[in-house]
Design an enzyme around this catalytic site. Structure first.
Site, short mmCIF file in Angstrom:
data_model
loop_
_atom_site.label_atom_id
_atom_site.label_comp_id
_atom_site.label_asym_id
_atom_site.label_seq_id
_atom_site.Cartn_x
_atom_site.Cartn_y
_atom_site.Cartn_z
N SER A 79 0.83 -1.21 0.00
CA SER A 79 0.00 0.00 0.00
C SER A 79 0.87 1.26 0.00
O SER A 79 2.04 1.20 0.38
CB SER A 79 -0.88 0.02 1.25
OG SER A 79 -1.66 -1.14 1.32
N1 SAH Z 1 -0.20 -5.60 3.97
C1 SAH Z 1 0.55 -5.77 2.76
C2 SAH Z 1 -0.25 -5.41 1.54
C3 SAH Z 1 -0.75 -6.62 0.93
S1 SAH Z 1 -1.81 -6.49 -0.47
C4 SAH Z 1 1.84 -5.00 2.79
O1 SAH Z 1 2.10 -4.23 3.72
O2 SAH Z 1 2.67 -5.20 1.88
C5 SAH Z 1 -3.07 -7.63 0.05
C6 SAH Z 1 -2.60 -9.02 0.35
O3 SAH Z 1 -3.70 -9.77 0.82
C7 SAH Z 1 -2.04 -9.77 -0.87
O4 SAH Z 1 -0.76 -10.19 -0.56
C8 SAH Z 1 -3.01 -10.95 -1.03
O5 SAH Z 1 -2.37 -12.12 -1.49
C9 SAH Z 1 -3.51 -11.10 0.40
N2 SAH Z 1 -4.78 -11.81 0.55
C10 SAH Z 1 -5.88 -11.76 -0.22
N3 SAH Z 1 -6.85 -12.56 0.27
C11 SAH Z 1 -6.34 -13.15 1.39
C12 SAH Z 1 -6.84 -14.09 2.34
N4 SAH Z 1 -8.06 -14.60 2.25
N5 SAH Z 1 -6.05 -14.46 3.37
C13 SAH Z 1 -4.79 -13.95 3.49
N6 SAH Z 1 -4.26 -13.07 2.62
C14 SAH Z 1 -5.02 -12.67 1.59
#
Ligand code: SAH
Length: 252
Positions: A79
């Site tokens: 993000s």
């Molecule tokens: N918090 C992260 C941003 C991640 S983007 C950072 O600081 O870099 C959102 C993430 O959620 C992605 O990596 C995606 O694979 C994950 N995601 C999506 N659905 C999910 C689920 N059901 N359980 C765990 N992770 C999930």
């Protein structure tokens, strides 16, 4: 201003001139966020302490302190910095909180959370708590799980952050674990019921809701043990990647 710490014990491919440039960009962002009163000083201190350049893909290191989301793998993004900081602020994190993050991605958000909630010694190093890691984070993509875990490991965060691979919409695998805050970093069309179950009374869940191009970031506050006794506040319009899994965004 607190100095920008780099606790990485591994050699990193960042030359001296880029390192200086990143330091300057980071300091300027800190001053800017302070001036616009973006978040509390507690969250800004966490921003200073976590080297975002070590959570982005190598090609994007030079953009680490531009306030934009950056691509990771498997369609995920780290993000924008201001959003990562606001998620901490909205969740009302403070030292001693136990926090669950859904969507580890790069691990950057988890590192910020750890800097805020974990106790530190007088040199600013996180003190591990016996038998309990205050920060838990779960990632559904195997590749991102490995990427995020490696990033956190090389900065010694695994002593206070538990990283797991799995579907976060089902909640944390240890069902008796309850959290002061749950931060969902992907957009779903409903709050996954297992997450409400794992919130403490008074606990906050921050999550983007909606399946369109823009979603509504909400804060749900659990008022009593009743599953539907939650108070929901609208925070702002946001854009996140879709939440996968059993209680994730429905495919249209
Ligand atoms: N918090 C992260 C941003 C991640 S983007 C950072 O600081 O870099 C959102 C993430 O959620 C992605 O990596 C995606 O694979 C994950 N995601 C999506 N659905 C999910 C689920 N059901 N359980 C765990 N992770 C999930």
């Amino acid at each position: 201003m607190t100095s920008i710490t780099n606790r990485c014990r591994f050699p990193i491919n960042i030359n001296e001139s880029l390192r200086k440039k990143l330091k300057k960009m980071k300091e300027e962002l800190y001053v800017f966020y302070k001036r616009i009163n973006l978040v509390s000083e507690r969250v800004l201190q966490a921003f200073l302490r976590v080297p975002r350049e070590l959570f982005v893909l190598p090609n994007y290191i030079k953009y680490a302190y531009i306030d934009e989301p950056l691509p990771l793998m498997d369609g995920a993004t780290i993000s924008a910095i201001s959003m990562s900081l606001l998620l901490c602020e909205y969740a009302e994190l403070k030292e001693g909180c136990e926090v669950l993050e859904i969507g580890t991605g790069s691990g950057y958000q988890a590192a910020l959370i750890a800097e805020i909630v974990c106790p530190k010694d007088n040199r600013g190093c996180i003190i591990p708590i016996r038998n309990k890691k205050p920060v838990c984070t779960i990632e559904v993509s195997k590749r991102l799980y490995e990427f995020g875990k490696k990033n956190l490991e090389r900065l010694c965060y695994l002593k206070c952050i538990d990283v797991r691979h799995g579907d976060g919409t089902l909640g944390w695998p240890e069902k008796d674990r309850k959290f002061d805050a749950i931060i969902v970093t992907a957009a779903g069309d409903k709050i996954p019921p297992p997450l409400i179950e794992q919130l403490k009374i008074g606990g906050r869940l921050i999550m983007p809701l909606g399946s369109g191009f823009w979603q509504k970031l909400i804060r749900a506050r659990k008022k009593s043990p009743e599953i539907d006794d939650i108070e929901i506040e609208y925070l702002e319009d946001v854009r996140f990647v879709p939440l996968k899994g059993v209680f994730g965004a429905e495919k249209k």
